[in-house]
Design an enzyme around this catalytic site. Sequence first.
Site, short mmCIF file in Angstrom:
data_model
loop_
_atom_site.label_atom_id
_atom_site.label_comp_id
_atom_site.label_asym_id
_atom_site.label_seq_id
_atom_site.Cartn_x
_atom_site.Cartn_y
_atom_site.Cartn_z
N GLY A 14 32.30 -76.07 -23.29
CA GLY A 14 34.19 -75.54 -23.72
C GLY A 14 34.75 -75.35 -22.64
O GLY A 14 35.47 -76.00 -22.36
N HIS A 235 10.98 -71.42 -27.52
CA HIS A 235 10.27 -71.01 -25.96
C HIS A 235 8.69 -70.27 -26.25
O HIS A 235 8.07 -69.78 -26.85
CB HIS A 235 11.38 -70.20 -25.60
CG HIS A 235 10.63 -70.27 -24.11
ND1 HIS A 235 10.05 -69.24 -23.13
CD2 HIS A 235 11.85 -70.64 -23.13
CE1 HIS A 235 10.36 -70.01 -21.70
NE2 HIS A 235 11.21 -70.47 -21.52
N ARG A 285 7.46 -76.54 -22.94
CA ARG A 285 7.46 -75.97 -23.99
C ARG A 285 6.54 -76.19 -25.43
O ARG A 285 6.21 -75.71 -25.82
CB ARG A 285 8.91 -75.61 -24.60
CG ARG A 285 9.79 -75.34 -22.67
CD ARG A 285 10.83 -75.04 -22.88
NE ARG A 285 11.67 -74.22 -22.11
CZ ARG A 285 13.08 -73.69 -21.47
NH1 ARG A 285 13.88 -74.31 -22.87
NH2 ARG A 285 13.29 -73.46 -20.35
N HIS A 352 14.31 -70.43 -29.71
CA HIS A 352 15.06 -70.74 -28.66
C HIS A 352 15.99 -71.82 -28.31
O HIS A 352 16.93 -71.58 -27.90
CB HIS A 352 14.11 -70.85 -27.32
CG HIS A 352 14.81 -70.82 -26.42
ND1 HIS A 352 15.13 -69.69 -25.84
CD2 HIS A 352 14.80 -71.50 -25.52
CE1 HIS A 352 16.02 -70.54 -24.57
NE2 HIS A 352 15.46 -71.67 -23.91
#
Lengths: 587, 250
Positions: A14, A235, A285, A352
């Site tokens: 943003g 994760h 991961r 995650h």
Amino acid sequence: MNEKIIIVGGGLAGLAAAMKASETGARVQIFSIVPVKRSHSVCAQGGINGAVNTKGEGDSPWEHFDDSIYGGDFLANQPPVKAMCDAAPGIIYMMDRMGVPFNRTPEGLLDFRRFGGTKHHRTAFAGATTGQQLLYALDEQVRRYEAEGRVEKFEHWEFLSAIIDDEGVCRGITAQDLRTGEIQSFAADAVIMATGGPGIIFGKSTNSVINTGTAASALYQQGAYYANGEFIQVHPTAIPGDDKLRLMSESARGEGGRVWTYDKDGKPWYFLEEMYPAYGNLVPRDIATRAIFKVCVDDKLGVGGENVVFLDLSHKDPHELDVKLGGIIEIYEKFMGEDPRKVPMKIFPAVHYSMGGLWVDYNQMTNIPGLFAAGECEYQYHGANRLGANSLLSAIYGGLVTGPKALEYVRGLKKSSDDINSTVFEAAQKEQADKYDAMFKMNGTENPYQIHKELGEWMTDNVTVVRYNDKLQKTDEKIQELMARYQNLNMVDTLRNNNQAAPFTRQLWNMLELARVITLGALNRNESRGAHYKPEFPDRDDENFLKTTKAKWSPNGPVLEYEDVDTSLIKPRPRRYDVAKEGGGSK
Amino acid sequence: MSEQKTIRLVVTRQDGPNENPYREEFVVPYRKNMNVISAFMEIQRNPVNAEGKKTTPINWESNCLEEVCGACSMIINGRPRQSCTALIDNLEQPIRIEPMNTFPVLRDLIIDRGRMFDALKKVKAWIPIDGSHDLGPGPRQSEEEQQWRYELSKCMTCGVCMEACPNVSGKSSFVGPFAVGQVALMNSHPTGSMRAQERMEALISDGGLQECGNSQNCVRACPKGIPLTKAIATMNRAATKHMFKKWLDF
């Protein structure tokens, strides 16, 4: 030049969008639930990827691109990912110029470390709080523009809906001042969503409590496609806690941390190094998470019989750990009361990141004209599994391209938001205000926080690391039961000033809607790819599922469609990490 | 089995900015690894006070729950701090929790820290780059410089130093210790230093450095261990130089 752009969310995506749009001449308004400086981007720890190639390893943006596509199990459309990897070195330099205190080499250059799913030192970092440091730099630049009157901030405001005119074009938003409870509509020529991920749907995760996915879900219910919702990254290394699961960065392994437990004979077993000799502790991961899960859940070899394994840094030089990993060492000490410089940390996987999100085209625009999305709330850059340190990159890159793309769209518009009949805005505001008022009349027996807890437990148990169709089916039925019970809620707080329960109740509905998208997306995808793993369908099935899932809202639940993936640059090949990756495609 | 272990909390609440504060006591079942926030979450799921009466859940600000966002500051057993790192096992009970009322209290533990963000504008806490277009790498910096800047850059605008400082109050205009630290941060960057004098002017104007009474509470209270007093000393020396130079140029 009087184009008005609304940006929802003040994290990295943003703020990057705000900075660019403002520099390109737009009037910018930023809406954020929290002061933008407290956005969830602060939680990112390990670093940001870019093939700057300062270590004499022959790294290149193409190699970064190939690692990312391969790491994502070929589900991402390739051209945008390539553009991101090409832009990455420039982004790191730009952040460096803004004063981010990146770690340095003795020569005063940027230092880079290793991360999962690559053989190169490609990750720039500021200790182990890189996300915080990057966010602060963008926050400072945007504050500078705010002081100059070019950007206006609405902090402690929550996005409620897009305002869509009779032609189906987005013309603004409705939002609520969380301090007073007041609901207003705001006109804009383009709206950029940068609202982050939905981790809180899983109850406890590594996410901040604001990451409910409420904004993306509200837009999905207004007709925006939600893509690849089933791809949720778990994760491998987090510390279990009562209120949240705290991330222990992948950079711990990038700096030499080893994962182990005791084997059947009571000897230390470095199972990742044994299972994946080519990448060892630095497998991506999804791979590391499944291995830890198997060792603990299937083999019952977790430390002390519990669902934890060791993440060990105790063999490393303590001073070096302080300089390179200080932030996470401190978190572990403060929350666990033990010193990771001396004893191995105890960790377990945790939800995650969402690879999925709002569907966008190559210009970052959703299927609703005038409505754009950037950062974790959109789906575009990570395929079926995100590589570590690519999220900070995709958030900033997404914001940097979306700002100008939104402006380009606005400059091609035939009429501006000023030409839209005011009744459109009034009706949108009234609809939201009526909905909010109705919530205060809820006088049943259910508690919204309790329903959320149940949702989180079901989602974590059945829609994360290992997925079975019967359990997914039951989870969807459970979500529908929770939706029925939602109708019997009790409004636990009836004051209008700074009421947190009512907005949470509104977000809870949006979480339930999105939970169905995630669950049914997983149920329908009968293959294993990246983070999505089904023992009943253990292989990747390119013939049937090399496709983006697109969920469209209907009153009876999500309707799923599938779209081909653009693999025009690198031909899909089998993904494995026990041996070194073959080179991908031509340059 | 013995009866279930519980936690006692006494929370100072307030229904609105102009309402009177009152105390409410809660008893919450104990679990391992709890912090003040997970006790509050338990109350959300079962909003009943110690007298067994139905009440509203406590309103408070929190976000990351790992002490990097700065949202969840409050006074716990008399000490301003982050509530996420306030582990129940380490706290004397009943745990007394109050809002940081150096700032306007909006409701319960929710406070308005807007003045801190205004202060960052006042002291121009940013690096004045030419723009975000591609201009190549930034200036080289030594590891030593980076480490000093990194320490200062951990400030999460949590307001704990403001609450701890005897010279910050609703009545005083002191920008506060954190803002001095941010000027030290910006002025120590090669590009940032090009506008050091501008920031210094802001820092010696009304509500600036001269308001610091050297109590050193800030550095003891800061949850991130930021060397605030060192930053203040550095800035004081720079201010003296600045004034002297201005006097010479006069």
